[in-house]
Design an enzyme around this catalytic site. Structure first.
Site, PDB file in Angstrom:
ATOM      1  N   CYS A  54       0.800  -1.233   0.000  1.00 37.84           N
ATOM      2  CA  CYS A  54       0.000   0.000   0.000  1.00 37.84           C
ATOM      3  C   CYS A  54       0.831   1.282   0.000  1.00 37.84           C
ATOM      4  O   CYS A  54       0.712   2.101  -0.912  1.00 37.84           O
ATOM      5  CB  CYS A  54      -0.980  -0.016   1.165  1.00 37.84           C
ATOM      6  SG  CYS A  54      -0.374  -0.831   2.648  1.00 37.84           S
ATOM      7  N   HIS A 202      -9.478  -3.665   2.001  1.00 39.92           N
ATOM      8  CA  HIS A 202      -8.469  -4.034   2.996  1.00 39.92           C
ATOM      9  C   HIS A 202      -9.160  -4.567   4.255  1.00 39.92           C
ATOM     10  O   HIS A 202     -10.251  -4.120   4.598  1.00 39.92           O
ATOM     11  CB  HIS A 202      -7.638  -2.789   3.335  1.00 39.92           C
ATOM     12  CG  HIS A 202      -6.363  -3.049   4.073  1.00 39.92           C
ATOM     13  ND1 HIS A 202      -6.327  -3.562   5.354  1.00 39.92           N
ATOM     14  CD2 HIS A 202      -5.071  -2.833   3.725  1.00 39.92           C
ATOM     15  CE1 HIS A 202      -5.073  -3.651   5.753  1.00 39.92           C
ATOM     16  NE2 HIS A 202      -4.286  -3.222   4.786  1.00 39.92           N
ATOM     17  N   ASP A 306      -3.867  -1.036  -5.339  1.00 38.01           N
ATOM     18  CA  ASP A 306      -2.499  -0.761  -4.885  1.00 38.01           C
ATOM     19  C   ASP A 306      -1.622  -1.997  -4.762  1.00 38.01           C
ATOM     20  O   ASP A 306      -0.397  -1.892  -4.674  1.00 38.01           O
ATOM     21  CB  ASP A 306      -2.506   0.017  -3.563  1.00 38.01           C
ATOM     22  CG  ASP A 306      -3.114  -0.756  -2.397  1.00 38.01           C
ATOM     23  OD1 ASP A 306      -3.658  -1.855  -2.608  1.00 38.01           O
ATOM     24  OD2 ASP A 306      -3.060  -0.239  -1.262  1.00 38.01           O
ATOM     25  N   ASN A 307      -2.211  -3.182  -4.702  1.00 38.57           N
ATOM     26  CA  ASN A 307      -1.429  -4.428  -4.693  1.00 38.57           C
ATOM     27  C   ASN A 307      -2.376  -5.596  -4.921  1.00 38.57           C
ATOM     28  O   ASN A 307      -3.596  -5.411  -5.016  1.00 38.57           O
ATOM     29  CB  ASN A 307      -0.652  -4.619  -3.384  1.00 38.57           C
ATOM     30  CG  ASN A 307      -1.454  -4.349  -2.133  1.00 38.57           C
ATOM     31  OD1 ASN A 307      -1.211  -3.370  -1.419  1.00 38.57           O
ATOM     32  ND2 ASN A 307      -2.422  -5.212  -1.844  1.00 38.57           N
ATOM     33  N   LYS A 375      -0.113  -9.935  -2.226  1.00 36.97           N
ATOM     34  CA  LYS A 375       0.464  -8.714  -1.668  1.00 36.97           C
ATOM     35  C   LYS A 375       1.783  -9.046  -0.967  1.00 36.97           C
ATOM     36  O   LYS A 375       1.907 -10.085  -0.346  1.00 36.97           O
ATOM     37  CB  LYS A 375      -0.532  -8.121  -0.666  1.00 36.97           C
ATOM     38  CG  LYS A 375      -0.035  -6.950   0.153  1.00 36.97           C
ATOM     39  CD  LYS A 375      -1.099  -6.541   1.163  1.00 36.97           C
ATOM     40  CE  LYS A 375      -0.623  -5.405   2.055  1.00 36.97           C
ATOM     41  NZ  LYS A 375      -1.671  -4.990   3.016  1.00 36.97           N
TER      42      LYS A 375
END
Length: 539
Positions: A54, A202, A306-307, A375
């Site tokens: 992140c 998340h 973001d991932n 991630k």
């Protein structure tokens, strides 16, 4: 747009910890009509890459540089002097600063995660890095019902979350709508840049009951069958080549048929899906606001994650509290004063404020279909993201696919080109590194890239370089692996032993990049993690 300034508005949307194939337009089961609308009327990239985590991804996205160059090589931890300082460097320019200097109004609604001090404003806060207006959290994760470090401009407003029915994903969306309405009323002649940075999906698994209910039974078939179905849809869409084999189920994940607590497992994925669904609903409200004011056709909208999907599995009991607080403080009670119980315990239900769970490795394996890893890692599952670009006034509107390999450092150059904005040579009297990326505008319009270029990654000692079809990659404790991405993007056939010359050439190129960009050696990364009292993720 009204007035004489015909430059496009820019809306940059970032999801948090969402896998490559979760949304409907990339093969997933989650209903995402707002994102589907953008995909059908815009361009989807099939080989766009983030930076596996992140904070580093945000740093790279916002600066056009690699995260190590701007102080955010791992997270917003201060590991100076031996590690990364954790604050966004003052010797770089953000896309908000670039756009604001070009006459754009600049707004951020959502997560920041680029400053060590999250209680006292410092030069790394968004209001001091080019954003005229800011609402959101400085922290990286937390309760969707009572998030910590909730700020308007530079004032803590955590009390706002005490209102009945308040939910962070909705607040991010609603504030973005308010920003846009105020902009059109007060500065309608000027273009805007809005960074819409969600924390969904998340962990923790927090979602509205009505959203979860719509996915009842949707994941009962289990991860094995659903991975096969996703791959089939990805191939049908042309996003994945039919010759690329689906990676085997992660060996640490049991077969669905042998899984105990299948009903609870399906409820975890249903809650995760509900988080994405609620984000999409909010994106729809933002698009509706742009349409009401006649600005949507001349707005460049970019969506990405973001991932890759996050395999972090919270243990039940006391171990969960230790897991959570290694990253963020835990809200101990709900708004009603009930205890918050962390941990992936099948006796508890995901979704409400009183529990605090993650969806775990097995569902992350589904999220990243058809790729390997998650991630943190820089194999394809950790760094591949959906990427949608929608701009009717400037891009194709036929839902076409762009297959040019690209990464986060390319976003700022793209926005700068459409905004006709100048990237500065200096900031506050200090030299700014030149942008590492290139504008994607030509590629999105169907033009072939002028030349191949190397793409580089490093996170927590996980390293990779891509040159043309070749990708050299290794885990933080592993040897180099070599893959022909054109023939084997799912990274199943390691060719390192067959092509030692290619391995040597690309390893040298990676090391030269790492030295130039200030990458900390992986041995030092291991040492820094040990000093903080927790280790790197398990292989």
């Amino acid at each position: 747009m009204t007035g004489t300034d015909t430059r496009p508005d820019v809306l940059l949307i970032l999801a948090d910890d969402m896998g490559f194939s979760d949304i409907a337009s990339y093969g997933g089961e989650v209903r995402t009509p707002s994102l589907d609308r953008l995909a059908a009327g815009g361009v989807r990239m099939t080989q766009f890459y983030n930076t596996a985590r992140c904070s580093p991804s945000r740093a790279s996205l916002l600066t056009g540089l690699h995260p190590h160059q701007v102080g955010i090589g791992i997270l917003n931890f201060d590991d100076a002097p031996d590690g990364y300082p954790g604050n966004l460097s003052e010797e770089c320019a953000t896309v908000a600063e670039v756009c604001r200097d070009a006459g754009y109004a600049t707004y951020l609604s959502g997560k920041w995660h680029l400053a060590v001090d999250m209680d006292t404003p410092n030069p790394a806060w968004p209001t001091r890095r080019g954003f005229d207006r800011f609402f959101g959290t400085l922290e990286g994760a937390g309760s969707f019902y009572r998030p910590r470090t909730l700020v308007r401009q530079e004032t803590n407003v955590e009390h706002e979350a005490e209102a009945p029915g308040w939910f962070y994903t909705d607040a991010i969306s609603d504030t973005a709508v308010d920003f846009l309405a105020e902009h059109h009323e007060q500065r309608g002649e000027d273009p805007f840049f809005l960074f819409l940075a969600y924390t969904a999906p998340h962990w923790p698994l927090h979602a509205h009951e009505e959203d979860i209910a719509t996915y009842a039974g949707r994941f009962d078939a289990g991860w094995d069958q659903l991975r096969e179905e996703r791959l089939e849809r990805l191939v049908k869409e042309g996003i994945i080549d039919a010759s690329w084999s689906l990676t085997p189920r992660d060996e640490r994940v049991p077969a669905w048929a042998e899984t105990v607590d299948r009903e609870w497992e399906a409820s975890r994925m249903a809650t995760y899906a509900a988080q994405v669904d609620r984000m999409d609903q909010g994106i729809g409200r933002v698009l509706d606001q742009l349409e009401r004011t006649g600005r949507l056709d001349n707005t460049l909208v970019v969506f990405l994650s973001d991932n890759g999907g996050c395999a972090e599995e919270m243990p039940p009991g006391d171990g969960a509290r230790e897991f959570v607080t290694a990253f963020v403080p835990l809200q101990e009670t709900t708004r009603e004063g009930e205890p918050v119980v962390p941990g992936n315990d099948p006796s508890l239900r995901p979704g409400p404020e009183s529990t605090y769970m993650s969806y775990g490795r097995a569902w992350a394996n589904l999220s990243n279909t058809p790729f390997r890893e998650y991630k943190h890692w820089v194999h394809e599952g950790g760094i591949s993201t959906p990427f949608i670009a929608h701009w009717p006034a400037g891009l194709p509107t036929d839902g076409s696919l762009c297959r040019v390999p690209s990464q986060l450092v390319d976003v700022l150059p793209t926005i700068a080109e459409v905004a006709q904005a100048r990237y500065p040579a200096q900031r506050n009297g200090q030299d700014v590194p030149p942008m590492e990326g290139v504008s994607l505008l030509g590629a999105l319009r169907g033009a072939a890239p002028a030349e191949d270029r190397d793409l580089f990654w490093e996170h927590e000692g996980n390293c990779a370089v891509r040159r043309g079809a070749w990708k050299l990659v290794r885990k933080h404790r592993g040897a180099w692996e070599l893959y022909d991405i054109d023939a084997d993007r799912t990274e199943l056939r390691d060719l390192a032993a067959e092509h030692p010359d290619v391995v040597a050439t690309l390893a040298d190129a990676w090391q030269a990049w790492a030295d130039r960009c200030g990458v900390i050696p992986r041995e030092k990364v291991l040492e820094l993690y040990a000093q903080r009292g927790h280790g790197l993720p398990e292989e």
